[in-house]
Each structure stands twice: as C-alpha cells, then as structure tokens.
Design a protein around this motif. Structure first.
Motif, PDB file in Angstrom:
ATOM      1  N   VAL A 299      -7.042  -6.240   6.047  1.00  0.00           N
ATOM      2  CA  VAL A 299      -7.091  -5.436   4.807  1.00  0.00           C
ATOM      3  C   VAL A 299      -7.888  -4.163   5.281  1.00  0.00           C
ATOM      4  CG1 VAL A 299      -8.489  -5.296   2.423  1.00  0.00           C
ATOM      5  CG2 VAL A 299      -7.158  -7.546   2.973  1.00  0.00           C
ATOM      6  N   LEU A 300      -9.024  -4.429   6.083  1.00  0.00           N
ATOM      7  CA  LEU A 300      -9.723  -3.138   6.613  1.00  0.00           C
ATOM      8  C   LEU A 300      -8.696  -2.365   7.196  1.00  0.00           C
ATOM      9  CD1 LEU A 300     -13.128  -5.042   7.247  1.00  0.00           C
ATOM     10  CD2 LEU A 300     -12.513  -3.335   5.353  1.00  0.00           C
ATOM     11  N   GLU A 301      -8.019  -2.917   8.245  1.00  0.00           N
ATOM     12  CA  GLU A 301      -7.256  -1.695   9.127  1.00  0.00           C
ATOM     13  C   GLU A 301      -6.128  -1.052   8.126  1.00  0.00           C
ATOM     14  OE1 GLU A 301      -8.842  -1.395  11.885  1.00  0.00           O
ATOM     15  OE2 GLU A 301      -6.546  -1.153  12.609  1.00  0.00           O
ATOM     16  N   VAL A 302      -5.641  -1.897   7.051  1.00  0.00           N
ATOM     17  CA  VAL A 302      -4.674  -0.945   6.124  1.00  0.00           C
ATOM     18  C   VAL A 302      -5.490   0.084   5.348  1.00  0.00           C
ATOM     19  CG1 VAL A 302      -3.356  -1.059   4.210  1.00  0.00           C
ATOM     20  CG2 VAL A 302      -3.046  -3.035   5.916  1.00  0.00           C
ATOM     21  N   ALA A 303      -6.650  -0.305   4.981  1.00  0.00           N
ATOM     22  CA  ALA A 303      -7.484   0.578   4.042  1.00  0.00           C
ATOM     23  C   ALA A 303      -7.931   1.732   5.142  1.00  0.00           C
ATOM     24  CB  ALA A 303      -8.676   0.010   3.667  1.00  0.00           C
TER      25      ALA A 303
ATOM     26  N   ALA B  19       0.691  -1.237  -0.012  1.00  0.00           N
ATOM     27  CA  ALA B  19       0.195   0.054  -0.136  1.00  0.00           C
ATOM     28  C   ALA B  19       0.767   1.173   0.151  1.00  0.00           C
ATOM     29  CB  ALA B  19      -0.777  -0.100   1.367  1.00  0.00           C
ATOM     30  N   ARG B  20       1.903   1.389   0.894  1.00  0.00           N
ATOM     31  CA  ARG B  20       2.862   2.465   1.091  1.00  0.00           C
ATOM     32  C   ARG B  20       3.647   2.300  -0.243  1.00  0.00           C
ATOM     33  NH1 ARG B  20       4.245   1.528   6.142  1.00  0.00           N
ATOM     34  NH2 ARG B  20       6.081   0.241   5.406  1.00  0.00           N
ATOM     35  N   GLN B  21       4.399   1.403  -0.931  1.00  0.00           N
ATOM     36  CA  GLN B  21       5.190   1.477  -1.981  1.00  0.00           C
ATOM     37  C   GLN B  21       4.472   1.859  -3.320  1.00  0.00           C
ATOM     38  OE1 GLN B  21       7.141  -2.294  -2.463  1.00  0.00           O
ATOM     39  NE2 GLN B  21       7.913  -1.872  -4.600  1.00  0.00           N
ATOM     40  N   PHE B  22       3.118   1.424  -3.437  1.00  0.00           N
ATOM     41  CA  PHE B  22       2.581   1.751  -4.870  1.00  0.00           C
ATOM     42  C   PHE B  22       1.460   2.844  -4.497  1.00  0.00           C
ATOM     43  CE2 PHE B  22       4.653  -1.336  -7.202  1.00  0.00           C
ATOM     44  CZ  PHE B  22       5.162  -2.433  -6.559  1.00  0.00           C
TER      45      PHE B  22
ATOM     46  N   ALA C  66      -9.971   2.463  -0.800  1.00  0.00           N
ATOM     47  CA  ALA C  66     -11.531   1.787  -0.980  1.00  0.00           C
ATOM     48  C   ALA C  66     -11.271   0.258  -0.990  1.00  0.00           C
ATOM     49  CB  ALA C  66     -12.024   2.317  -2.252  1.00  0.00           C
ATOM     50  N   VAL C  67     -12.344  -0.277  -0.667  1.00  0.00           N
ATOM     51  CA  VAL C  67     -12.091  -1.835  -0.478  1.00  0.00           C
ATOM     52  C   VAL C  67     -13.161  -2.830  -1.159  1.00  0.00           C
ATOM     53  CG1 VAL C  67     -11.671  -3.980   1.176  1.00  0.00           C
ATOM     54  CG2 VAL C  67     -10.774  -1.616   1.673  1.00  0.00           C
ATOM     55  N   PHE C  68     -13.000  -3.613  -2.040  1.00  0.00           N
ATOM     56  CA  PHE C  68     -14.158  -4.650  -2.536  1.00  0.00           C
ATOM     57  C   PHE C  68     -13.652  -5.902  -2.049  1.00  0.00           C
ATOM     58  CE2 PHE C  68     -17.027  -6.033  -5.771  1.00  0.00           C
ATOM     59  CZ  PHE C  68     -16.707  -7.396  -6.061  1.00  0.00           C
TER      60      PHE C  68
ATOM     61  N   TYR D 114     -17.043   0.874   7.135  1.00  0.00           N
ATOM     62  CA  TYR D 114     -17.955   2.240   6.539  1.00  0.00           C
ATOM     63  C   TYR D 114     -18.532   3.119   7.344  1.00  0.00           C
ATOM     64  CZ  TYR D 114     -20.923   5.071   3.591  1.00  0.00           C
ATOM     65  OH  TYR D 114     -21.550   6.029   3.061  1.00  0.00           O
ATOM     66  N   THR D 115     -19.441   2.476   8.231  1.00  0.00           N
ATOM     67  CA  THR D 115     -20.051   3.515   9.161  1.00  0.00           C
ATOM     68  C   THR D 115     -19.330   3.934  10.271  1.00  0.00           C
ATOM     69  OG1 THR D 115     -21.110   1.348  10.402  1.00  0.00           O
ATOM     70  CG2 THR D 115     -22.485   2.444   8.629  1.00  0.00           C
ATOM     71  N   ARG D 116     -18.584   2.971  10.825  1.00  0.00           N
ATOM     72  CA  ARG D 116     -17.697   3.359  11.893  1.00  0.00           C
ATOM     73  C   ARG D 116     -16.458   4.329  11.489  1.00  0.00           C
ATOM     74  NH1 ARG D 116     -15.633   1.634  17.019  1.00  0.00           N
ATOM     75  NH2 ARG D 116     -14.586   3.374  17.788  1.00  0.00           N
ATOM     76  N   TYR D 117     -15.849   4.216  10.431  1.00  0.00           N
ATOM     77  CA  TYR D 117     -14.614   4.889  10.132  1.00  0.00           C
ATOM     78  C   TYR D 117     -14.392   5.461   8.818  1.00  0.00           C
ATOM     79  CZ  TYR D 117     -12.980   1.447  13.683  1.00  0.00           C
ATOM     80  OH  TYR D 117     -12.669   0.907  14.872  1.00  0.00           O
ATOM     81  N   GLY D 118     -15.595   5.252   8.069  1.00  0.00           N
ATOM     82  CA  GLY D 118     -15.696   5.952   6.519  1.00  0.00           C
ATOM     83  C   GLY D 118     -14.911   5.218   5.728  1.00  0.00           C
TER      84      GLY D 118
END
Ligand code: VAH
Length: 318
Positions: A102-106, A65-68, A112-114, A158-162
């Motif tokens: 994944v959600l913590e990194v996001a 996530a950081r590198q790219f 955005a996450v799918f 989504y609801t708690r952290y956007g």
C-alpha cells in the motif's frame, strides 16, 4: 474532489466506513476494495463501485489506483488480535507485507494513506491508566507487533518520502451493522445481541477488565476527520490515541439491564482473551488528538446502549 479506495471494505470497520465516505464525497468517488472470498453485498455493493484490491497483491492495488485516479487509501486489511495469535504468519503477511504494498503504491501515485493502529499496540509495560500519546510500546501479541510496526513504517514513509500517512489507535469498536470477527473486545458487541435475543450472556472476560471502547459512528468520524485535518497542525501522524469510554463487563451489563431488566450474564473466562485484555490499557489520554485535529467523541456508554438496543431490535425484528 477526492477519489478514495477502501481496502478491506467488507470488514467490520470497512463496510460502514465505505458507506459513510460515500455519503460525504459521493458514491462514485469511493471504491470498495475487496478480495474474492469476501465480496461486497447489499447496500455496500449497490451504492457504488467496487474492485478487487488484495493487500497482499501489489498489482491489484496499483490497477485500482490508476483506473480510478485514487488520491486517498484507507487500508483496513488486518487479522484481529485473537485470530492473529492462531495465524501469526498470515497476520504479518496481511498487516505488514500488505502495508508495504500500500505504501509503495501510495509513494508512486501520490496517495494519502490511513492504516489504523490500536490499543493493542501497547503491552504490559505501558502505563495502563490514561496511557500517554508517546510511551513505551512492547506488545507481546502478534497483533500488537504488527500494529507497532504499522506505526513505525507509516511514519517512515512520511519522513523519508513525504507520503501523507495518518492513523489513530482504535479502541474496541462497537457496531450494530457488521459483527466483529476474532477480537478480544468482541464481547462488548456480542452482549447486546444476547440481550436483544433474550438470551443469557456468557462473558469471556472477568469483572474488572477495563478497556477503551468506542461506538462505530465516533470511530468513522475520527478516521475521516483526521484525514481531512490541516497537515500543518499535525505534530503526530502514526498514530493518535483516541478515546470515548472505558468500561468493564459488569458496567456494560448493568447499563443494558436498565433497559432489559431480566437480562442475565455469567462468566466463563477465555484465558487467551483475558491475557490479551490484561496487557492492554484501561484508558487512553487523547489530548493530542483533541488539540491537533479537534477530536471529540459523541457517544458514551449510556447513549451507545440506547442506540445499540434500538438498532438491533429493529434489525432482528425484520
Ligand atoms: C480486537 N477489536 O479486539 C479488535 C481491536 C482494540 C481491539 O483491535 O482485536
């Protein structure tokens, strides 16, 4: 410009999704995330960058996530329904502990996450015909438990952290590129290979076993279109019902026979696959996806069969 990470890029959906995303956003903007035991090969490897992204190792995702400068993550890491029954702990570890990473990194990097759900998120007590968008979800398979939890956890972020989480409930997906691995709907792919090879097909599900199915090009278009949709239109997020066709083994067999007249099929019911399939819907109501982000499938059983047979004949003749 988007920078996208596909986790599980060497899997049945991930391998084709990565290539389709590269076509739309540029090869260098789509990173194929993989684990050492499933390395990218061929066009997937040659067409753009890849990096280790093990969903069970949060740091490996953070480094990418950081590198790219990733702003969108398609998380396709999962064990499918049949395999998950034999390895429930691993299914949870990949499906949910992995999703947490994944959600913590996001959350930290603003991605955005799918993370797809499935018709497997429904159970015996769900209305089976034209299953509503919002209805009871009490699956009894570990696959289903991980998919309902995926929906709830993704909505929570989504609801708690956007965090911009979105997903669809995939039906059985049929593809002529990467064979499926360990799913209840795999028969609907295997039958085409038998037909093209001139072999008799032994079907593991009994006649009258209806399930929602979808051709891979429609599945890819659904995932990408949802992630591109205007957020203000979305009343739902995790996860949308989408549908293209519903058939039973007899119907797909008869459709193939129109093109392969001497094609034969016999039934040898697999009790585990049959019990899982019986617990899933026969057909979904996808009105919300059509209204909120203009979902519309392009393929039905007839047009999919023509394309599958044509592509598999070409592939097997090479
Ligand atoms: C499976 N192909 O059979 C997957 C998918 C809805 C079906 O989840 O497990």
């Amino acid at each position: 410009m988007k920078n996208i990470l596909v986790i599980g890029a060497t899997g049945q959906i991930g391998s084709e999704l990565t290539l389709e995303l590269r076509k739309r956003y540029g090869d260098d903007h789509v990173i194929a995330g993989y684990i050492p035991s499933a390395m990218p090969k061929g066009e997937l490897k040659a067409s753009g960058p890849s990096a280790i992204a093990d969903v069970t190792d949060r740091q490996s995702i953070e480094v990418v996530a950081r590198q790219f400068k990733i702003d969108t993550i398609y998380n396709l890491a999962a064990l499918l329904s049949v395999v998950a029954e034999s390895r429930p702990a691993m299914a949870w570890k990949i499906g949910i502990d992995g999703l947490w990473n994944v959600l913590e990194v996001a959350r930290e990097y603003g991605c955005a996450v799918f993370t797809p759900s499935s018709i497997g998120s429904f159970g015996e007590t769900t209305p089976h015909v034209k299953t509503p968008q919002d209805t009871i979800q009490r699956p009894r398979t570990m696959y289903g438990v991980t998919k309902v939890t995926t929906e709830l956890l993704s909505d929570y972020y989504y609801t708690r952290y956007g965090v911009d989480t979105r997903a669809v409930r995939f039906p059985g997906i049929i593809s002529n590129v990467t064979p499926p691995g360990g799913g209840t709907t795999d028969y609907a792919v295997d039958i085409y290979y038998s037909a093209v090879k001139g072999e008799k097909f032994v079907c593991p599900l009994k006649p009258g076993t209806y399930m929602d199915m979808m051709y891979m090009p429609d599945a890819l278009n659904a995932a990408i279109s949802l992630m591109e949709a205007a957020p203000a239109r979305l009343k739902h997020r995790n996860a949308f019902n989408i549908a293209a066709m519903s058939f039973d083994p007899e119907q797909i067999y008869q459709e193939i026979k129109k093109h392969v007249p001497n094609f034969e099929m016999a039934y040898e019911v697999d009790p585990l696959k049959q019990s899982i399939a019986d617990s899933w819907p026969d057909s979904l109501d996808d009105t919300c996806a059509r209204e909120e982000w203009d979902w519309k499938p392009q393929y039905d059983l007839e047009s999919m069969t023509v394309d599958m047979l044509e592509k598999l004949r070409a592939k097997l003749n090479k």
